[in-house]
Design a protein around this motif. Structure first.
Motif, PDB file in Angstrom:
ATOM      1  N   ALA A 126      14.857  46.784  77.565  1.00 45.57           N
ATOM      2  CA  ALA A 126      14.836  48.394  77.392  1.00 45.57           C
ATOM      3  C   ALA A 126      15.060  48.932  76.306  1.00 45.57           C
ATOM      4  CB  ALA A 126      14.872  49.531  78.614  1.00 45.57           C
ATOM      5  N   ALA A 127      16.118  48.314  76.070  1.00 46.65           N
ATOM      6  CA  ALA A 127      16.779  48.117  74.699  1.00 46.65           C
ATOM      7  C   ALA A 127      16.290  47.816  73.304  1.00 46.65           C
ATOM      8  CB  ALA A 127      18.294  48.727  74.745  1.00 46.65           C
ATOM      9  N   LEU A 128      16.116  46.664  73.533  1.00 46.56           N
ATOM     10  CA  LEU A 128      15.560  45.638  72.646  1.00 46.56           C
ATOM     11  C   LEU A 128      13.975  45.220  72.423  1.00 46.56           C
ATOM     12  CD1 LEU A 128      18.703  43.261  72.513  1.00 46.56           C
ATOM     13  CD2 LEU A 128      18.718  45.472  71.204  1.00 46.56           C
ATOM     14  N   GLY A 129      13.856  45.091  73.255  1.00 45.70           N
ATOM     15  CA  GLY A 129      11.918  44.670  73.432  1.00 45.70           C
ATOM     16  C   GLY A 129      12.439  43.641  75.232  1.00 45.70           C
ATOM     17  N   PRO A 130      10.791  43.266  74.771  1.00 45.37           N
ATOM     18  CA  PRO A 130      10.830  42.425  76.213  1.00 45.37           C
ATOM     19  C   PRO A 130      12.152  41.251  75.799  1.00 45.37           C
ATOM     20  CG  PRO A 130       8.460  42.865  74.947  1.00 45.37           C
ATOM     21  CD  PRO A 130       9.513  43.658  73.959  1.00 45.37           C
ATOM     22  N   ILE A 131      12.158  40.566  76.719  1.00 51.23           N
ATOM     23  CA  ILE A 131      12.882  39.161  77.058  1.00 51.23           C
ATOM     24  C   ILE A 131      11.978  38.250  77.231  1.00 51.23           C
ATOM     25  CG2 ILE A 131      14.838  38.012  77.887  1.00 51.23           C
ATOM     26  CD1 ILE A 131      15.943  40.762  78.986  1.00 51.23           C
ATOM     27  N   VAL A 132      11.728  37.000  76.511  1.00 53.36           N
ATOM     28  CA  VAL A 132      10.898  36.039  76.282  1.00 53.36           C
ATOM     29  C   VAL A 132      11.088  35.277  76.623  1.00 53.36           C
ATOM     30  CG1 VAL A 132       9.261  37.232  74.671  1.00 53.36           C
ATOM     31  CG2 VAL A 132      11.161  35.633  73.543  1.00 53.36           C
ATOM     32  N   ARG A 133      12.802  34.933  76.697  1.00 54.96           N
ATOM     33  CA  ARG A 133      13.203  33.626  77.328  1.00 54.96           C
ATOM     34  C   ARG A 133      14.853  33.990  77.997  1.00 54.96           C
ATOM     35  NH1 ARG A 133      12.834  30.864  73.564  1.00 54.96           N
ATOM     36  NH2 ARG A 133      10.817  30.504  73.357  1.00 54.96           N
ATOM     37  N   VAL A 134      15.246  33.048  78.550  1.00 48.36           N
ATOM     38  CA  VAL A 134      16.516  33.722  79.379  1.00 48.36           C
ATOM     39  C   VAL A 134      16.891  32.367  79.809  1.00 48.36           C
ATOM     40  CG1 VAL A 134      15.427  34.452  81.353  1.00 48.36           C
ATOM     41  CG2 VAL A 134      17.798  35.141  81.144  1.00 48.36           C
ATOM     42  N   ARG A 135      18.151  31.792  79.593  1.00 47.58           N
ATOM     43  CA  ARG A 135      19.072  30.872  80.082  1.00 47.58           C
ATOM     44  C   ARG A 135      20.734  31.445  80.607  1.00 47.58           C
ATOM     45  NH1 ARG A 135      17.909  30.435  74.581  1.00 47.58           N
ATOM     46  NH2 ARG A 135      20.856  29.894  74.006  1.00 47.58           N
ATOM     47  N   GLY A 136      20.821  30.800  81.912  1.00 46.94           N
ATOM     48  CA  GLY A 136      21.603  31.248  82.576  1.00 46.94           C
ATOM     49  C   GLY A 136      23.016  30.166  82.748  1.00 46.94           C
ATOM     50  N   ALA A 137      24.326  30.207  82.767  1.00 49.66           N
ATOM     51  CA  ALA A 137      25.013  29.304  82.778  1.00 49.66           C
ATOM     52  C   ALA A 137      26.839  29.705  83.389  1.00 49.66           C
ATOM     53  CB  ALA A 137      25.861  29.014  81.265  1.00 49.66           C
ATOM     54  N   GLY A 138      26.952  28.814  84.573  1.00 49.37           N
ATOM     55  CA  GLY A 138      27.929  29.572  85.761  1.00 49.37           C
ATOM     56  C   GLY A 138      27.779  29.426  86.803  1.00 49.37           C
ATOM     57  N   ASP A 139      28.339  29.938  87.686  1.00 41.98           N
ATOM     58  CA  ASP A 139      28.112  30.248  89.414  1.00 41.98           C
ATOM     59  C   ASP A 139      27.628  31.708  89.839  1.00 41.98           C
ATOM     60  OD1 ASP A 139      28.867  29.953  91.752  1.00 41.98           O
ATOM     61  OD2 ASP A 139      30.744  29.160  92.340  1.00 41.98           O
ATOM     62  N   VAL A 140      27.008  32.135  90.394  1.00 41.75           N
ATOM     63  CA  VAL A 140      26.066  32.982  90.591  1.00 41.75           C
ATOM     64  C   VAL A 140      27.128  33.556  91.796  1.00 41.75           C
ATOM     65  CG1 VAL A 140      23.799  32.703  90.652  1.00 41.75           C
ATOM     66  CG2 VAL A 140      24.946  32.451  92.007  1.00 41.75           C
ATOM     67  N   ARG A 141      27.537  33.294  92.382  1.00 42.40           N
ATOM     68  CA  ARG A 141      28.493  33.794  93.730  1.00 42.40           C
ATOM     69  C   ARG A 141      30.168  34.316  92.590  1.00 42.40           C
ATOM     70  NH1 ARG A 141      26.683  28.949  95.399  1.00 42.40           N
ATOM     71  NH2 ARG A 141      25.342  29.898  97.443  1.00 42.40           N
ATOM     72  N   ARG A 142      30.548  33.232  91.635  1.00 49.07           N
ATOM     73  CA  ARG A 142      31.828  33.718  90.677  1.00 49.07           C
ATOM     74  C   ARG A 142      31.461  34.621  89.364  1.00 49.07           C
ATOM     75  NH1 ARG A 142      34.881  29.657  89.306  1.00 49.07           N
ATOM     76  NH2 ARG A 142      36.524  30.942  89.700  1.00 49.07           N
ATOM     77  N   TRP A 143      31.400  34.075  88.345  1.00 46.77           N
ATOM     78  CA  TRP A 143      30.325  34.578  87.447  1.00 46.77           C
ATOM     79  C   TRP A 143      29.161  33.656  86.343  1.00 46.77           C
ATOM     80  CZ3 TRP A 143      34.222  37.501  84.273  1.00 46.77           C
ATOM     81  CH2 TRP A 143      33.367  38.563  83.074  1.00 46.77           C
ATOM     82  N   ILE A 144      28.485  35.008  86.090  1.00 43.09           N
ATOM     83  CA  ILE A 144      27.292  33.775  85.675  1.00 43.09           C
ATOM     84  C   ILE A 144      27.376  34.362  84.314  1.00 43.09           C
ATOM     85  CG2 ILE A 144      25.524  35.234  86.914  1.00 43.09           C
ATOM     86  CD1 ILE A 144      23.529  32.990  86.742  1.00 43.09           C
ATOM     87  N   GLU A 145      26.527  34.135  83.372  1.00 45.46           N
ATOM     88  CA  GLU A 145      26.732  33.939  82.136  1.00 45.46           C
ATOM     89  C   GLU A 145      25.389  34.367  81.870  1.00 45.46           C
ATOM     90  OE1 GLU A 145      28.842  36.126  78.606  1.00 45.46           O
ATOM     91  OE2 GLU A 145      29.181  35.017  80.404  1.00 45.46           O
ATOM     92  N   LEU A 146      24.529  34.980  81.149  1.00 45.35           N
ATOM     93  CA  LEU A 146      22.513  35.031  80.859  1.00 45.35           C
ATOM     94  C   LEU A 146      22.361  35.170  78.941  1.00 45.35           C
ATOM     95  CD1 LEU A 146      21.281  36.993  83.559  1.00 45.35           C
ATOM     96  CD2 LEU A 146      21.907  35.244  83.787  1.00 45.35           C
ATOM     97  N   THR A 147      21.834  34.263  78.053  1.00 47.50           N
ATOM     98  CA  THR A 147      22.023  34.585  77.191  1.00 47.50           C
ATOM     99  C   THR A 147      20.035  35.218  76.992  1.00 47.50           C
ATOM    100  OG1 THR A 147      23.643  33.217  76.444  1.00 47.50           O
ATOM    101  CG2 THR A 147      21.864  33.926  74.550  1.00 47.50           C
ATOM    102  N   CYS A 148      20.016  36.002  76.123  1.00 50.24           N
ATOM    103  CA  CYS A 148      18.313  36.415  76.672  1.00 50.24           C
ATOM    104  C   CYS A 148      17.697  36.423  74.948  1.00 50.24           C
ATOM    105  CB  CYS A 148      18.348  38.175  77.000  1.00 50.24           C
ATOM    106  SG  CYS A 148      18.917  37.347  78.944  1.00 50.24           S
ATOM    107  N   GLU A 149      16.999  35.904  75.050  1.00 51.40           N
ATOM    108  CA  GLU A 149      16.070  36.737  73.156  1.00 51.40           C
ATOM    109  C   GLU A 149      14.720  36.712  73.499  1.00 51.40           C
ATOM    110  OE1 GLU A 149      15.220  32.037  71.932  1.00 51.40           O
ATOM    111  OE2 GLU A 149      16.123  31.260  72.750  1.00 51.40           O
ATOM    112  N   HIS A 150      15.115  38.271  72.517  1.00 53.59           N
ATOM    113  CA  HIS A 150      13.829  39.539  72.421  1.00 53.59           C
ATOM    114  C   HIS A 150      13.333  38.475  71.646  1.00 53.59           C
ATOM    115  CE1 HIS A 150      16.331  41.766  75.299  1.00 53.59           C
ATOM    116  NE2 HIS A 150      17.644  41.178  74.929  1.00 53.59           N
ATOM    117  N   GLU A 151      11.856  39.413  71.647  1.00 57.69           N
ATOM    118  CA  GLU A 151      10.620  39.028  71.375  1.00 57.69           C
ATOM    119  C   GLU A 151      10.687  39.879  69.755  1.00 57.69           C
ATOM    120  OE1 GLU A 151       7.237  42.389  71.886  1.00 57.69           O
ATOM    121  OE2 GLU A 151       5.825  40.062  73.180  1.00 57.69           O
TER     122      GLU A 151
END
Length: 297
Positions: free
Chosen positions: A191-216
């Motif tokens: 909502a703040a930066l505009g549509p997300i066109v690509r997202v990548r995740g790294a880590g463990d969803v049960r402990r800590w996960i990091e997302l990197t998002c590329e916006h339009e």
């Protein structure tokens, strides 16, 4: 502030509640019963004693079956695990009931698509309980963000909820922070930066996960998610950077009671006009798609 809405010119929307857990008791039943836009008609849960305890403070009925609940309301609010919501909500939509849905709308993308397909086929109103989006401070943050030349953002949603207590529930412990907390941050970043066109995740969803998002827009954002860290209180923060002073949203000082009248009025307005707002089941499906892509990356 659950009962401080302005005068409501229509009859209250008759809402049945599915679920009787801690979130249903603390939020859904209390907020829907406060009116004047809505009235809590009845509660149904798989544990009848819990349904009675949830309904009793508000003089609401207790439905013996899900079908009985549907017969006595015009809208249904869900406060159940995502898999249960994805199973029952299509039935409610087929019965012509407006839907107040929790996030995530399902446990997986195929189930989310089936739910949204059922809503579209029935032509019923839907709304998603993305709590932060209804707070006036959040709305001010997002409005200001629209005029900024932001190139990057970082954000976090962190808590110790999975370490014990009411919200260390089986589905959260199994599926982790991405499904539970991810919708909040992905929604705000989008909502703040505009549509997300690509997202990548790294880590463990049960402990800590990091997302990197590329916006339009070309902006890049990051989101840190965990429900398994020891904190005195939960932390949710979004920071926008660019050719402007740092622009920050921080939920730690918010009075969350301010958001419930806004959420309730928007849902009732959608039901009475027959038009869903922007934060509907399709928004939920969009967020579910982003989370699925993050898991697959």
């Amino acid at each position: 502030m659950t009962g401080t809405s302005q005068n409501w010119p229509h009859a209250p929307v008759e809402v049945g509640l599915v679920g009787a857990g801690p979130w249903a008791r603390a939020v859904h039943a209390r907020v829907l019963a406060a009116g004047p836009e809505t009235r809590l008609t009845s509660v149904w849960a798989r544990r009848p004693e819990a349904a009675r305890a949830t309904a009793a403070p508000y003089g609401a009925g207790v439905a013996a079956t899900f079908e009985e609940l549907l017969d006595g309301c015009e809208a249904v609010a869900f406060a159940v695990p995502p898999a249960v919501q994805a199973q029952l909500a299509p039935q409610a939509a087929k019965a012509g009931k407006a839907l107040l849905l929790e996030k995530p709308i399902a446990l997986d993308l195929p189930s989310a698509r089936r739910l949204v397909g059922a809503i579209d086929t029935a032509g019923v109103v839907s709304q998603l309980v993305l709590t932060n989006r209804y707070h006036p401070v959040t709305q001010q943050f997002l409005k200001a963000a629209q005029g900024l030349d932001t190139v990057g953002a970082r954000s976090c949603c962190l808590s110790g909820a999975f370490l014990g207590g009411d919200f260390a529930t089986p589905w959260r412990l199994e599926h982790g922070a991405l499904l539970d907390l991810g919708p909040h941050l992905l929604d705000l970043l989008d909502a703040a930066l505009g549509p997300i066109v690509r997202v990548r995740g790294a880590g463990d969803v049960r402990r800590w996960i990091e997302l990197t998002c590329e916006h339009e827009s070309g902006a890049v954002s990051q989101a840190s998610l965990s429900g398994a860290v020891e904190l005195e209180r939960g932390l949710m923060r979004v920071e926008l950077f660019g050719r402007h002073p740092e622009h920050v949203f921080d939920s730690s000082a918010l009075d969350h009671e301010e958001l419930w009248p806004v959420l309730r009025r928007e849902f009732a307005t959608a039901v009475r006009t027959g038009r869903s707002g922007a934060i509907d089941a399709h928004r939920g499906l969009y967020l579910q798609t982003l989370m699925a892509h993050a898991l697959d990356s």
